[in-house]
Design an enzyme around this catalytic site. Structure first.
Site, PDB file in Angstrom:
ATOM      1  N   SER A 153       0.919  -1.163   0.006  1.00 12.18           N
ATOM      2  CA  SER A 153      -0.244  -0.114  -0.073  1.00 12.18           C
ATOM      3  C   SER A 153       0.807   1.315   0.037  1.00 12.18           C
ATOM      4  O   SER A 153       1.709   1.623  -0.717  1.00 12.18           O
ATOM      5  CB  SER A 153      -1.026   0.071   1.180  1.00 12.18           C
ATOM      6  N   GLU A 168      -2.014  -1.314  -8.716  1.00 15.69           N
ATOM      7  CA  GLU A 168      -3.066  -1.982  -8.015  1.00 15.69           C
ATOM      8  C   GLU A 168      -3.665  -1.015  -7.016  1.00 15.69           C
ATOM      9  O   GLU A 168      -3.098  -0.076  -7.067  1.00 15.69           O
ATOM     10  CB  GLU A 168      -2.652  -3.239  -7.215  1.00 15.69           C
ATOM     11  N   HIS A 187      -4.690  -5.513  -2.223  1.00 14.61           N
ATOM     12  CA  HIS A 187      -5.363  -5.331  -1.011  1.00 14.61           C
ATOM     13  C   HIS A 187      -5.949  -6.302  -0.457  1.00 14.61           C
ATOM     14  O   HIS A 187      -6.614  -6.409   0.741  1.00 14.61           O
ATOM     15  CB  HIS A 187      -5.767  -3.966  -0.766  1.00 14.61           C
TER      16      HIS A 187
END
Length: 279
Positions: free
Chosen positions: A102, A195, A262
């Site tokens: 992330s 992503e 995620h």
């Protein structure tokens, strides 16, 4: 084996302490001693410490010869604030691998740009989340060298037949924080992984536009799309690839995987390492 547990992005909520202790116990069963950084839990707004303090936490792990790897358990927005405080020469001269996902995309790609070293895009706290049983087996098998399922990512091609290059990228929003900075990697011939967790159709479209306007899609050897969590749940009539096609050459290879991102079941991928994908 000893590992450092850092939180270079937003501070953890104190309510997550039980999760973190569960993580410590699990990896302890694998013979891994977890050493937590001083600044883990949020104290002032989202901050567990100042940018400099969190950077010092990370550098203390790089300086400690007993620490073999660093697992960052945070996410959010604050990770790029520590970059100016990191000692890149020291990091380059260690054999420690940094793990995170992330917002840690910023640190992972900065490490590659400044040192050439690889890092792992993966949240080790997946081992205490919803798919804990699956993730614990994968992680334990990796640590014991039984197999490499943790990194064995299945994919399919959406455009083109093959791609080969060093993987860069990760979370698209966080990766683009590095644009225009000394930490942005040379994109020539790279495989760009993208992503996202947040961002519905308009937010993702505008990030694709930015990458196009920076010339990135003319430089890379291919694109690997991971999961786009909120986009995929939004009910949009267009897919991520539908949007992407508006910004890329028809000759650029594009592959897709549901195993990086995620999701609690997501696997790991090495940033800074060469991969070859083919249909």
């Amino acid at each position: 084996m000893r590992v450092g547990i850092s939180a270079c992005s937003d501070g953890q909520f104190i309510e997550w302490k039980k999760q973190n202790e569960e993580l410590k116990a699990f990896i302890g069963e694998l013979g891994i001693e977890a050493v937590f950084a001083e600044h883990i839990y949020a104290k002032k707004d989202s901050f567990s410490g100042t940018d400099k303090e969190r950077a010092e936490d990370l550098m203390s792990f790089y300086k400690d010869d007993s620490i073999e790897a660093i697992y960052d358990i945070s996410g959010g927005d604050l990770a790029n604030g520590i970059l100016k405080y990191l000692d890149w020469d020291l990091i380059a001269n260690t054999d420690k691998t940094f793990w995170g996902y992330s917002d840690l995309t910023t640190i992972i790609n900065a490490i590659f740009t400044k040192t050439g070293k690889t890092s792992v895009l993966y949240q080790v706290k997946n081992t205490v989340y919803a798919e804990a049983e699956l993730q614990r087996k994968r992680f334990a098998d990796y640590v014991s060298e039984k197999n490499n399922d943790l990194f064995d990512v299945k994919y399919s091609f959406l455009q083109g037949e093959k791609m080969n290059g060093v993987v860069v990228g990760g979370n698209i929003r966080c990766f683009l924080k590095l644009a225009g900075t000394e930490y942005w990697p040379d994109m020539t011939g790279k495989v760009l992984l993208l992503e996202a967790y947040s961002g519905e159709i308009s937010q993702i479209a505008t990030l694709f536009s930015q990458l196009e306007q920076m010339g990135v899609f003319d430089q890379v050897a291919g694109i690997l799309l991971g999961t786009f969590t909120k986009f995929e749940k939004s009910g949009a009539t267009q897919s991520v690839f539908d949007l992407l096609k508006e910004h890329i050459p028809e000759t650029l290879p594009v592959a897709q995987t549901s195993e990086i991102g995620h999701g609690a079941d997501s696997k790991a991928i090495v940033i800074g390492e060469n991969i070859g994908l083919k249909r």
